[in-house]
Design a protein around this motif. Structure first.
Motif, PDB file in Angstrom:
ATOM      1  N   ARG A  30       0.859  -1.191   0.000  1.00 19.51           N
ATOM      2  CA  ARG A  30       0.000   0.000   0.000  1.00 19.51           C
ATOM      3  C   ARG A  30       0.886   1.229   0.000  1.00 19.51           C
ATOM      4  NH1 ARG A  30      -5.657  -0.422  -0.678  1.00 19.51           N
ATOM      5  NH2 ARG A  30      -6.189  -2.541  -0.097  1.00 19.51           N
ATOM      6  N   ALA A  31       0.596   2.149  -0.893  1.00 22.80           N
ATOM      7  CA  ALA A  31       1.308   3.418  -0.942  1.00 22.80           C
ATOM      8  C   ALA A  31       0.805   4.295   0.199  1.00 22.80           C
ATOM      9  CB  ALA A  31       1.075   4.100  -2.291  1.00 22.80           C
ATOM     10  N   ALA A  32       1.477   5.398   0.433  1.00 19.43           N
ATOM     11  CA  ALA A  32       1.083   6.317   1.507  1.00 19.43           C
ATOM     12  C   ALA A  32      -0.347   6.821   1.333  1.00 19.43           C
ATOM     13  CB  ALA A  32       2.052   7.498   1.559  1.00 19.43           C
ATOM     14  N   ASN A  33      -0.789   6.926   0.091  1.00 19.65           N
ATOM     15  CA  ASN A  33      -2.144   7.412  -0.177  1.00 19.65           C
ATOM     16  C   ASN A  33      -3.188   6.285  -0.119  1.00 19.65           C
ATOM     17  OD1 ASN A  33      -1.584   6.014  -2.498  1.00 19.65           O
ATOM     18  ND2 ASN A  33      -1.693   7.774  -3.869  1.00 19.65           N
ATOM     19  N   GLY A  34      -2.755   5.062   0.218  1.00 19.39           N
ATOM     20  CA  GLY A  34      -3.674   3.935   0.340  1.00 19.39           C
ATOM     21  C   GLY A  34      -3.858   3.136  -0.934  1.00 19.39           C
ATOM     22  N   TYR A  35      -3.294   3.591  -2.055  1.00 17.69           N
ATOM     23  CA  TYR A  35      -3.427   2.870  -3.311  1.00 17.69           C
ATOM     24  C   TYR A  35      -2.632   1.569  -3.256  1.00 17.69           C
ATOM     25  CZ  TYR A  35      -5.372   7.007  -5.674  1.00 17.69           C
ATOM     26  OH  TYR A  35      -6.146   8.058  -6.058  1.00 17.69           O
ATOM     27  N   ARG A  36      -3.146   0.574  -3.933  1.00 17.17           N
ATOM     28  CA  ARG A  36      -2.422  -0.692  -4.035  1.00 17.17           C
ATOM     29  C   ARG A  36      -1.227  -0.507  -4.968  1.00 17.17           C
ATOM     30  NH1 ARG A  36      -7.872  -1.906  -4.037  1.00 17.17           N
ATOM     31  NH2 ARG A  36      -8.526  -3.595  -2.660  1.00 17.17           N
ATOM     32  N   GLU A  37      -0.114  -1.093  -4.586  1.00 15.28           N
ATOM     33  CA  GLU A  37       1.093  -1.104  -5.404  1.00 15.28           C
ATOM     34  C   GLU A  37       1.489  -2.564  -5.598  1.00 15.28           C
ATOM     35  OE1 GLU A  37       2.911   1.334  -6.845  1.00 15.28           O
ATOM     36  OE2 GLU A  37       1.597   2.931  -6.117  1.00 15.28           O
ATOM     37  N   TYR A  38       1.564  -2.987  -6.852  1.00 12.10           N
ATOM     38  CA  TYR A  38       1.847  -4.387  -7.167  1.00 12.10           C
ATOM     39  C   TYR A  38       3.282  -4.538  -7.642  1.00 12.10           C
ATOM     40  CZ  TYR A  38      -3.165  -4.969  -6.814  1.00 12.10           C
ATOM     41  OH  TYR A  38      -4.452  -4.991  -6.356  1.00 12.10           O
ATOM     42  N   ASP A  39       3.974  -5.481  -7.053  1.00 14.28           N
ATOM     43  CA  ASP A  39       5.341  -5.803  -7.428  1.00 14.28           C
ATOM     44  C   ASP A  39       5.332  -6.548  -8.763  1.00 14.28           C
ATOM     45  OD1 ASP A  39       7.787  -7.872  -7.200  1.00 14.28           O
ATOM     46  OD2 ASP A  39       8.200  -6.090  -5.988  1.00 14.28           O
ATOM     47  N   ASP A  40       6.396  -6.409  -9.547  1.00 10.61           N
ATOM     48  CA  ASP A  40       6.494  -7.099 -10.841  1.00 10.61           C
ATOM     49  C   ASP A  40       6.365  -8.618 -10.714  1.00 10.61           C
ATOM     50  OD1 ASP A  40       6.726  -4.852 -12.417  1.00 10.61           O
ATOM     51  OD2 ASP A  40       8.917  -4.847 -12.384  1.00 10.61           O
ATOM     52  N   ARG A  41       6.804  -9.167  -9.599  1.00  9.26           N
ATOM     53  CA  ARG A  41       6.738 -10.626  -9.424  1.00  9.26           C
ATOM     54  C   ARG A  41       5.302 -11.134  -9.396  1.00  9.26           C
ATOM     55  NH1 ARG A  41       5.165 -11.562  -4.385  1.00  9.26           N
ATOM     56  NH2 ARG A  41       5.451  -9.900  -2.889  1.00  9.26           N
ATOM     57  N   LEU A  42       4.353 -10.251  -9.123  1.00 10.08           N
ATOM     58  CA  LEU A  42       2.956 -10.667  -9.078  1.00 10.08           C
ATOM     59  C   LEU A  42       2.385 -10.962 -10.464  1.00 10.08           C
ATOM     60  CD1 LEU A  42       1.454  -8.500  -6.204  1.00 10.08           C
ATOM     61  CD2 LEU A  42       2.050 -10.920  -6.185  1.00 10.08           C
ATOM     62  N   VAL A  43       3.064 -10.511 -11.518  1.00  9.53           N
ATOM     63  CA  VAL A  43       2.615 -10.850 -12.868  1.00  9.53           C
ATOM     64  C   VAL A  43       2.651 -12.367 -13.039  1.00  9.53           C
ATOM     65  CG1 VAL A  43       3.139 -10.660 -15.338  1.00  9.53           C
ATOM     66  CG2 VAL A  43       3.290  -8.638 -13.864  1.00  9.53           C
ATOM     67  N   ASP A  44       3.793 -12.969 -12.705  1.00  6.72           N
ATOM     68  CA  ASP A  44       3.912 -14.429 -12.796  1.00  6.72           C
ATOM     69  C   ASP A  44       2.961 -15.125 -11.833  1.00  6.72           C
ATOM     70  OD1 ASP A  44       5.824 -14.395 -14.795  1.00  6.72           O
ATOM     71  OD2 ASP A  44       7.503 -14.467 -13.393  1.00  6.72           O
ATOM     72  N   ARG A  45       2.834 -14.584 -10.637  1.00  7.11           N
ATOM     73  CA  ARG A  45       1.954 -15.190  -9.636  1.00  7.11           C
ATOM     74  C   ARG A  45       0.508 -15.228 -10.130  1.00  7.11           C
ATOM     75  NH1 ARG A  45       2.229 -16.650  -4.224  1.00  7.11           N
ATOM     76  NH2 ARG A  45       4.158 -17.435  -5.081  1.00  7.11           N
ATOM     77  N   VAL A  46       0.039 -14.122 -10.698  1.00 11.41           N
ATOM     78  CA  VAL A  46      -1.337 -14.071 -11.214  1.00 11.41           C
ATOM     79  C   VAL A  46      -1.508 -15.078 -12.351  1.00 11.41           C
ATOM     80  CG1 VAL A  46      -3.030 -12.631 -12.434  1.00 11.41           C
ATOM     81  CG2 VAL A  46      -1.807 -11.722 -10.452  1.00 11.41           C
ATOM     82  N   MET A  47      -0.514 -15.187 -13.228  1.00 12.33           N
ATOM     83  CA  MET A  47      -0.601 -16.151 -14.316  1.00 12.33           C
ATOM     84  C   MET A  47      -0.646 -17.588 -13.782  1.00 12.33           C
ATOM     85  SD  MET A  47      -0.898 -14.081 -16.755  1.00 12.33           S
ATOM     86  CE  MET A  47      -0.901 -15.184 -18.144  1.00 12.33           C
ATOM     87  N   GLN A  48       0.117 -17.862 -12.731  1.00 13.79           N
ATOM     88  CA  GLN A  48       0.089 -19.192 -12.122  1.00 13.79           C
ATOM     89  C   GLN A  48      -1.277 -19.453 -11.488  1.00 13.79           C
ATOM     90  OE1 GLN A  48       3.544 -18.491  -9.676  1.00 13.79           O
ATOM     91  NE2 GLN A  48       4.745 -19.962 -10.842  1.00 13.79           N
ATOM     92  N   ILE A  49      -1.804 -18.472 -10.801  1.00 18.90           N
ATOM     93  CA  ILE A  49      -3.127 -18.614 -10.175  1.00 18.90           C
ATOM     94  C   ILE A  49      -4.176 -18.893 -11.241  1.00 18.90           C
ATOM     95  CG2 ILE A  49      -4.956 -17.365  -8.962  1.00 18.90           C
ATOM     96  CD1 ILE A  49      -2.638 -15.888  -7.438  1.00 18.90           C
ATOM     97  N   ARG A  50      -4.144 -18.137 -12.318  1.00 18.77           N
ATOM     98  CA  ARG A  50      -5.118 -18.345 -13.395  1.00 18.77           C
ATOM     99  C   ARG A  50      -4.998 -19.736 -13.991  1.00 18.77           C
ATOM    100  NH1 ARG A  50      -6.352 -13.409 -17.156  1.00 18.77           N
ATOM    101  NH2 ARG A  50      -7.497 -15.145 -17.990  1.00 18.77           N
ATOM    102  N   GLY A  51      -3.774 -20.204 -14.165  1.00 14.96           N
ATOM    103  CA  GLY A  51      -3.565 -21.558 -14.694  1.00 14.96           C
ATOM    104  C   GLY A  51      -4.114 -22.626 -13.762  1.00 14.96           C
ATOM    105  N   LEU A  52      -3.906 -22.441 -12.465  1.00 10.64           N
ATOM    106  CA  LEU A  52      -4.426 -23.405 -11.495  1.00 10.64           C
ATOM    107  C   LEU A  52      -5.948 -23.360 -11.435  1.00 10.64           C
ATOM    108  CD1 LEU A  52      -1.741 -22.864  -8.714  1.00 10.64           C
ATOM    109  CD2 LEU A  52      -2.043 -24.929 -10.111  1.00 10.64           C
ATOM    110  N   LEU A  53      -6.513 -22.159 -11.534  1.00  8.64           N
ATOM    111  CA  LEU A  53      -7.973 -22.047 -11.571  1.00  8.64           C
ATOM    112  C   LEU A  53      -8.523 -22.698 -12.839  1.00  8.64           C
ATOM    113  CD1 LEU A  53      -8.424 -18.419 -10.243  1.00  8.64           C
ATOM    114  CD2 LEU A  53      -9.267 -20.492  -9.139  1.00  8.64           C
ATOM    115  N   ASP A  54      -7.866 -22.474 -13.971  1.00  9.28           N
ATOM    116  CA  ASP A  54      -8.293 -23.093 -15.228  1.00  9.28           C
ATOM    117  C   ASP A  54      -8.218 -24.613 -15.157  1.00  9.28           C
ATOM    118  OD1 ASP A  54      -8.776 -20.617 -16.352  1.00  9.28           O
ATOM    119  OD2 ASP A  54      -6.923 -20.592 -17.547  1.00  9.28           O
TER     120      ASP A  54
END
Length: 119
Positions: A30-54
């Motif tokens: 979370r940034a100081a203003n409360g916005y979500r900040e996503y690390d680059d490593r989450l790109v692969d994580r999301v793709m893995q999650i989607r593959g497991l859900l599929d």
């Protein structure tokens, strides 16, 4: 990166990314203003999650096996119920069969392309 960029890079809706967060599958900073900040490593994580859900795995099981995707691995065997083990064995068999089918299809397409290009 912001949620919109992660959504674009993973072809996943922001709403679904927030659902993954609610389920404990991804954890943005979370940034100081409360916005979500996503690390680059989450790109692969999301793709893995989607593959497991599929593949048919429910989020509660995906949450348990996510540590297997990390290095170093932090696997907690106390979480492994007989139901989870049975589900994973079934999904592993389904994935193996699908990989064999995809491999045959890839080889057939490759052979077709080779024949067409060889004319």
């Amino acid at each position: 990166m912001r949620i919109g960029e992660l959504a674009a890079r993973t072809d996943t809706s922001p709403r679904l990314l927030r659902y993954y967060e609610e389920q404990g599958l991804i954890v943005p900073d979370r940034a100081a203003n409360g916005y979500r900040e996503y690390d680059d490593r989450l790109v692969d994580r999301v793709m893995q999650i989607r593959g497991l859900l599929d593949a048919g795995l429910p989020t509660r099981i995906i949450r348990q096996i996510l540590p297997c995707l990390d290095q170093p691995r932090a696997i907690h065997f106390s979480d492994a119920t007989p139901e989870m083990i049975s589900t994973l064995e079934h999904e592993l068999d389904r994935m193996t069969a699908r990989i064999r089918c995809l491999t045959r299809n890839r080889d057939a397409i490759s052979g077709y392309l080779a024949a067409v290009r060889g004319r």
